[in-house]
Design a protein around this motif. Structure first.
Motif, short mmCIF file in Angstrom:
data_model
loop_
_atom_site.label_atom_id
_atom_site.label_comp_id
_atom_site.label_asym_id
_atom_site.label_seq_id
_atom_site.Cartn_x
_atom_site.Cartn_y
_atom_site.Cartn_z
N ASN A 257 0.82 -1.21 0.00
CA ASN A 257 0.00 0.00 0.00
C ASN A 257 0.85 1.26 0.00
OD1 ASN A 257 -2.39 -1.49 0.16
ND2 ASN A 257 -2.17 -1.70 2.39
N ALA A 258 2.07 1.13 -0.49
CA ALA A 258 2.99 2.27 -0.43
C ALA A 258 2.45 3.49 -1.17
CB ALA A 258 4.34 1.87 -1.00
N ARG A 259 1.65 3.29 -2.21
CA ARG A 259 1.14 4.44 -2.97
C ARG A 259 0.21 5.30 -2.13
NH1 ARG A 259 1.49 5.72 -8.19
NH2 ARG A 259 2.79 4.42 -9.52
N THR A 260 -0.28 4.76 -1.04
CA THR A 260 -1.11 5.61 -0.17
C THR A 260 -0.29 6.71 0.48
OG1 THR A 260 -0.78 4.14 1.73
CG2 THR A 260 -2.67 3.69 0.32
N LEU A 261 1.06 6.62 0.34
CA LEU A 261 1.92 7.68 0.85
C LEU A 261 1.62 9.03 0.20
CD1 LEU A 261 5.36 5.84 0.97
CD2 LEU A 261 4.21 6.88 2.91
N VAL A 262 1.09 9.02 -1.00
CA VAL A 262 0.79 10.29 -1.65
C VAL A 262 -0.46 10.93 -1.10
CG1 VAL A 262 1.94 9.57 -3.77
CG2 VAL A 262 -0.53 9.25 -3.55
N ALA A 263 -1.24 10.18 -0.35
CA ALA A 263 -2.52 10.71 0.13
C ALA A 263 -2.50 11.10 1.60
CB ALA A 263 -3.63 9.68 -0.12
N ILE A 264 -1.58 10.54 2.40
CA ILE A 264 -1.59 10.86 3.84
C ILE A 264 -0.99 12.24 4.06
CG2 ILE A 264 -1.46 8.42 4.43
CD1 ILE A 264 1.44 8.79 5.11
N THR A 265 -1.17 12.78 5.22
CA THR A 265 -0.75 14.16 5.48
C THR A 265 0.75 14.28 5.64
OG1 THR A 265 -0.89 14.00 7.88
CG2 THR A 265 -2.93 14.56 6.69
N ALA A 266 1.25 15.48 5.40
CA ALA A 266 2.67 15.75 5.61
C ALA A 266 3.05 15.53 7.07
CB ALA A 266 2.99 17.18 5.18
N ALA A 267 2.15 15.88 7.97
CA ALA A 267 2.44 15.70 9.40
C ALA A 267 2.68 14.24 9.74
CB ALA A 267 1.28 16.26 10.24
N GLN A 268 1.94 13.31 9.13
CA GLN A 268 2.15 11.89 9.37
C GLN A 268 3.52 11.44 8.85
OE1 GLN A 268 -1.83 11.00 7.53
NE2 GLN A 268 -1.88 9.38 9.09
N LEU A 269 3.89 11.94 7.68
CA LEU A 269 5.20 11.58 7.13
C LEU A 269 6.32 12.08 8.02
CD1 LEU A 269 4.67 12.27 3.30
CD2 LEU A 269 4.69 10.07 4.47
#
Length: 509
Positions: A257-269
């Motif tokens: 599910n790595a592509r979900t990285l484009v959808a989560i918030t910057a704060a989570q990253l």
């Protein structure tokens, strides 16, 4: 809305403000290839802050040029920094491709000095008070540029296996885009696009060393100065993939599910950057340039100095007491016992050697050193300085111009306990002494040291040589910056020879 997301909106608004009502006489206007920008005049210096050099970024994708605009945009405030931990004083946004220019005049053809900030690829920005370019610009009649770009996971998370082929090096691609902007536009700011020096401290120096091995950066700069920052080897793709897997786990995401990285918030990253590094075994997860065989197909200084940049003169330097700059709040490190030193050295050095043997050698070399002094000396020699020596030797073997310096001038803070720590050369080169925690005020001694270092860097930017002989073997000529600066051949020879027999491990690689 979380903190970083709120800053994203505020920061973008500052950088893209509508034209102000100030008159053209009070605020200079320059034309770029994308549109006109309005700066400000302070004394004899013209300043332009927050000029957009790249479009709003797409996460994990290469940067692109900004869309042209009509009218005049204000360039009166710094653009936002890339999202990161520990930089609460600045706006943060993934839309962070902005640069700043200080120039004496919009006409002329002056040497251009482009500073690339440090922070171990993980933190930092080009908006620090330490790197305000006004004093350097005025002192040397040069054009100074600082910039922001993508760092940490936003700039270097290796996701090639998940459809983002460029992701491991997009932070470097941002730098290349910024240098292309300089090539195409700096002439309208009074700079000479054929005389561009890149200089950077710590991670900034490492980014520069990496650019010297990237084909896309060829011809974009003509001198390079690295200050306590080396990149002998990049991260290999397998280790980079291990770090990505650990980071995804820290985010609670399955690899599929790595592509979900484009959808989560910057704060989570940003929060997940605290994930432990699976390769080093200590510290938070490292992100840096990747040997991706796409944008980077060889290591910067392994097995030799990158051939594409051998014609570019290099100034390579370190401070005498690098690791005194990593003390932080742990003042107990100034009062170590002999039993403490091996344990401390084990994670501070970047070589695999018995710490007890290191202590034994240093006690023989420096019988008057305290346990803490042995710790600082050995950890400095085995860490930043060792990488600098490898780069200098690589250039010497190739017959390529390189010049070495070592900063010995002791910072006055807290009675001089920090010696010449990591980052001390930044305020000296920029002339911003009061902005440094290690200096804090303008004294006659500090001003004199600053003028010497400013003159050196300006001469190097103007001519390609700093005023002393290049680093050759076996002479190893090195400028020692101090109250009375002088040239020494092969300084700290015994330390150099001891660590030369042990393979060096690039931090992070």
């Amino acid at each position: 809305m979380n903190t970083i997301d709120r800053r994203l909106v505020i920061g973008a608004g500052l950088a893209l403000a509508t034209p102000s009502s100030a008159s053209a006489q009070e605020t200079p206007v320059a034309r770029t290839s994308h549109g006109r920008v309005r700066g400000m005049r302070t004394g004899d210096t013209l300043t332009f802050k927050g000029i957009r050099y790249g479009a709003p970024t797409q996460r994990f994708q290469p940067p692109s040029a900004p869309r042209p605009w009509r009218g005049i945009r204000d360039a009166l405030a710094y653009g936002p920094a890339c999202p990161q931990r520990g930089l609460d004083s600045e706006q943060q946004s993934e839309d962070c491709l902005f640069l700043n220019v200080w120039t004496p005049s919009l006409s002329g053809a002056r040497p251009v000095m482009v500073y690339i900030h440090g922070g171990a690829y993980n933190t930092g920005s080009g908006s620090s008070a330490l790197t305000d370019g006004a004093r350097l610009c005025a002192h040397g009649d040069v054009v100074v540029v600082t910039l922001n770009h993508r760092i940490n996971a936003f700039g270097y998370c290796y996701l090639a296996a998940h459809g983002f082929a460029d992701s491991g090096n997009v932070g470097q691609l941002d730098l290349i885009l910024a240098l292309e902007w300089v090539r195409d536009n700096i002439g309208r700011f009074g700079g000479d696009p054929s005389c561009v020096t890149v200089f950077g401290q710590s991670g900034g120096g490492a980014k520069i060393a990496t650019l010297m091995a990237m084909p896309a950066a060829r011809g974009l700069f003509h001198r390079a100065a690295t200050m306590s920052g080396q990149q002998v080897t990049a991260s290999g793709p397998l280790n980079a993939a291990r770090r990505t897997a650990a980071y995804l786990e820290g985010l609670g995401l399955a690899a599929a599910n790595a592509r979900t990285l484009v959808a989560i918030t910057a704060a989570q990253l940003v929060a997940a950057l605290q994930t432990p590094d699976p390769v080093l075994g200590f510290g938070s997860v490292y992100f840096g340039p990747v040997l991706d065989e796409r944008h980077l197909s060889r290591h910067p200084f392994y097995p030799d100095a990158a051939p594409q940049s051998l014609h570019v003169p290099m100034l390579i330097g370190n401070t005498h007491d690098e690791t005194r700059g990593f003390v932080g709040a742990d003042r107990a490190i100034f009062n170590l016992s002999w039993d403490d030193v091996p344990r401390r050295l084990a994670t501070a050095m970047r070589v695999d050697v018995l710490p007890e043997e290191v202590v034994r050698v240093y006690r023989r070399l420096y019988p008057n050193y305290s346990p803490s002094e042995v710790y600082f000396a050995a950890s400095t020699a085995a860490r930043s300085w060792r990488g600098a020596l490898i780069e200098l030797e690589g250039r010497a073997h190739a017959g390529a111009p390189a010049f070495a310096y070592q900063l010995d001038w002791r910072s006055p803070a807290e009675g001089g306990i920090f010696g010449a720590p990591h980052t001390l050369d930044i305020p000296l080169v920029f002339g911003n002494l009061e902005a440094s925690d290690y200096i804090g005020e303008r004294t006659a001694d500090g001003e004199a040291m600053s003028r010497t270092m400013m003159d050196t860097f300006i001469r190097f930017a103007r001519t390609g040589e700093p005023g002393w002989a290049p680093y050759t073997l076996p002479q190893r000529a090195t400028m020692i910056f101090n109250q009375r600066s002088n040239i020494q051949n092969d300084p700290r020879r015994a330390e150099r020879e001891f660590f030369a027999r042990i393979p060096y491990v690039q931090p992070g690689a």
